[in-house]
Design a protein around this motif. Structure first.
Motif, PDB file in Angstrom:
ATOM      1  N   LEU A  50      29.756  -3.386 -35.876  1.00  0.00           N
ATOM      2  CA  LEU A  50      30.240  -2.790 -37.122  1.00  0.00           C
ATOM      3  C   LEU A  50      29.816  -1.338 -37.262  1.00  0.00           C
ATOM      4  O   LEU A  50      30.611  -0.470 -37.647  1.00  0.00           O
ATOM      5  N   HIS A  51      28.556  -1.082 -36.991  1.00  0.00           N
ATOM      6  CA  HIS A  51      28.007   0.258 -37.174  1.00  0.00           C
ATOM      7  C   HIS A  51      26.989   0.543 -36.085  1.00  0.00           C
ATOM      8  O   HIS A  51      26.339  -0.364 -35.573  1.00  0.00           O
ATOM      9  N   THR A  52      26.852   1.807 -35.752  1.00  0.00           N
ATOM     10  CA  THR A  52      25.741   2.259 -34.919  1.00  0.00           C
ATOM     11  C   THR A  52      25.069   3.423 -35.628  1.00  0.00           C
ATOM     12  O   THR A  52      25.738   4.278 -36.202  1.00  0.00           O
ATOM     13  N   TRP A  53      23.763   3.421 -35.602  1.00  0.00           N
ATOM     14  CA  TRP A  53      22.980   4.538 -36.123  1.00  0.00           C
ATOM     15  C   TRP A  53      22.160   5.091 -34.965  1.00  0.00           C
ATOM     16  O   TRP A  53      21.488   4.340 -34.251  1.00  0.00           O
ATOM     17  N   PRO A  60      31.405   1.292 -32.554  1.00  0.00           N
ATOM     18  CA  PRO A  60      31.998   0.325 -33.479  1.00  0.00           C
ATOM     19  C   PRO A  60      33.289  -0.249 -32.922  1.00  0.00           C
ATOM     20  O   PRO A  60      34.108   0.462 -32.334  1.00  0.00           O
ATOM     21  N   ARG A 102      21.326  -7.154 -37.570  1.00  0.00           N
ATOM     22  CA  ARG A 102      21.013  -5.797 -37.118  1.00  0.00           C
ATOM     23  C   ARG A 102      19.950  -5.868 -36.035  1.00  0.00           C
ATOM     24  O   ARG A 102      18.990  -6.618 -36.115  1.00  0.00           O
ATOM     25  N   GLY A 121      24.584  -2.660 -35.988  1.00  0.00           N
ATOM     26  CA  GLY A 121      24.997  -3.690 -36.936  1.00  0.00           C
ATOM     27  C   GLY A 121      26.124  -4.511 -36.332  1.00  0.00           C
ATOM     28  O   GLY A 121      27.111  -3.959 -35.842  1.00  0.00           O
ATOM     29  N   GLN A 173      38.469   1.457 -36.999  1.00  0.00           N
ATOM     30  CA  GLN A 173      38.034   1.910 -38.319  1.00  0.00           C
ATOM     31  C   GLN A 173      37.406   0.722 -39.050  1.00  0.00           C
ATOM     32  O   GLN A 173      38.045  -0.322 -39.201  1.00  0.00           O
ATOM     33  N   ILE A 174      36.167   0.879 -39.480  1.00  0.00           N
ATOM     34  CA  ILE A 174      35.427  -0.231 -40.081  1.00  0.00           C
ATOM     35  C   ILE A 174      34.835   0.229 -41.403  1.00  0.00           C
ATOM     36  O   ILE A 174      34.186   1.279 -41.481  1.00  0.00           O
ATOM     37  N   ASN A 175      35.068  -0.570 -42.426  1.00  0.00           N
ATOM     38  CA  ASN A 175      34.540  -0.273 -43.752  1.00  0.00           C
ATOM     39  C   ASN A 175      33.773  -1.486 -44.255  1.00  0.00           C
ATOM     40  O   ASN A 175      34.317  -2.598 -44.295  1.00  0.00           O
ATOM     41  N   HIS A 353      39.010   8.567 -41.904  1.00  0.00           N
ATOM     42  CA  HIS A 353      37.855   8.163 -42.704  1.00  0.00           C
ATOM     43  C   HIS A 353      37.855   8.821 -44.071  1.00  0.00           C
ATOM     44  O   HIS A 353      37.180   8.363 -44.989  1.00  0.00           O
TER      45      HIS A 353
END
Length: 354
Positions: A50-53, A60, A102, A121, A173-175, A353
């Motif tokens: 879902l997400h990368t930090w 994603p 996570r 995530g 695209q992920i929200n 975005h």
């Protein structure tokens, strides 16, 4: 549900860090194909980044499928978290229809680290065996194959409640808003190369490394002979799919999806001009043709006079192609071209975005 798997026997080389398999097929396409086969007789988990930090090997939208028997296909992190995740699935964790976990912040597994302190995530969906799951995966497979784009919406911890048509996106695209998750699925980026040349060789190599599906459309028998068989002189990058056809004719019959970049790099106006005439009829996000500024002006005149291209059509064509970095060698020109394509691809993702 418990599954039989030996985490200590896992080979992290089985988790690619690229978005393509060794054969050049988009990895997530293979994941959904395999998951759909398993789903006919076996429950499975479908995991999606879902997400990368910070730094993360895969971005994603990356997918991993794991069957109830312990088989797996795909990659979430190039091997950083998969061993721990598979061990936890083997121990019976994550049985809800959907949940988010996570890695990298120490909360789930303190001993699992991502490069440069990154955090990952992951959405985990538990899918029962049966026709409904086969159909559910089939819709997503069609999106990743380029046939359509989809909004995939779900509310944690429930199953996905909606797969609806969406506009194509140049990247997943992920929200995520609380328990609400919206994932836009569409095809991996594709580089369509109209005719082989030394510059095309470097473009294809860079594109494969960047996660593009690469297609070379080459109609010239004398050139094809140098790429394959006993007379082979050039070795194509891994995963390149070769189509023995006139590029313009292929595009006329088959078109392409909106995540495609079409490039003509032969310096042969008969091949390049015809390709441009058909390319502007497609939804490709990038269209470009190689040539000097003077040659590009002459080409634009020909395309207007012979191909009846409008000003709008002409504005879609990048000519001269690539970023202006003073390129001289085929490798430098290939780098400039792929940098321009990636710029447009990522700019499109940023615009979506907003």
């Amino acid at each position: 549900m418990m599954m039989s798997i030996d985490p200590l026997a896992l080979n992290t080389d089985a988790f690619p860090s690229s978005g393509l398999s060794a054969s050049g097929t988009p990895l997530d396409l293979q994941v959904l194909q395999q998951a759909q086969q398993w789903a006919a007789t076996s429950a499975l988990w479908l995991c999606t980044v879902l997400h990368t930090w910070g730094s993360a090997p895969r971005g994603p939208g990356a997918m991993l499928a794991v069957s109830a028997e312990g088989h797996h296909c795909g990659s979430l992190s190039g091997g950083c978290v998969e061993e721990d995740l598979l061990a936890r699935l083997a121990a019976g964790q994550w049985q809800a229809p959907s949940q988010v976990i996570r890695y990298g912040d120490g909360e789930l597994a303190a001993n699992v680290k991502l490069p440069c302190g990154g955090i990952l995530g992951i959405l985990i969906e538990y899918l029962p065996a049966g026709d409904d799951t086969v159909a559910y995966l089939g819709r997503q497979l069609a999106a990743v194959a380029g046939h359509e784009a989809l909004h995939k919406r779900l509310t944690l911890p429930h199953p996905c409640q909606s797969l609806t048509p969406a506009e194509f996106a140049t990247q997943p695209q992920i929200n995520v808003q609380g328990h609400e998750i919206d994932i836009r699925l569409s095809a991996a980026p594709q580089l369509f190369v109209a005719g082989y040349s030394p510059v095309a060789q470097y473009c294809m190599s860079f594109a494969f490394s960047l996660g593009f599906e690469v297609v070379l459309c080459e109609p010239r028998e004398e050139v094809l002979a140098t790429l394959q068989g006993d007379s082979q002189v050039h070795t194509l990058p891994p995963g390149v799919r070769v189509l023995e056809a006139l590029p313009a004719h292929y595009l006329q019959l088959n078109g392409c999806h909106a995540n495609t970049a079409i490039v003509a790099l032969t310096h042969d106006p008969r091949l390049d001009d015809l390709t441009m005439m058909e390319a502007v009829k497609t939804p490709a996000f990038y269209i470009g043709v190689m040539g000097s500024a003077q040659n590009s002006r002459h080409r634009r005149e020909r395309l207007t006079r012979i191909g009846h291209l409008t000003d709008t059509d002409q504005q879609r064509i990048h000519a001269p192609i690539g970023l202006d970095i003073g390129s001289k060698t085929p490798a430098e020109i290939g780098l400039a071209i792929m940098a321009d394509i990636v710029r447009l691809k990522n700019q499109g993702a940023a615009d979506q975005h907003r």
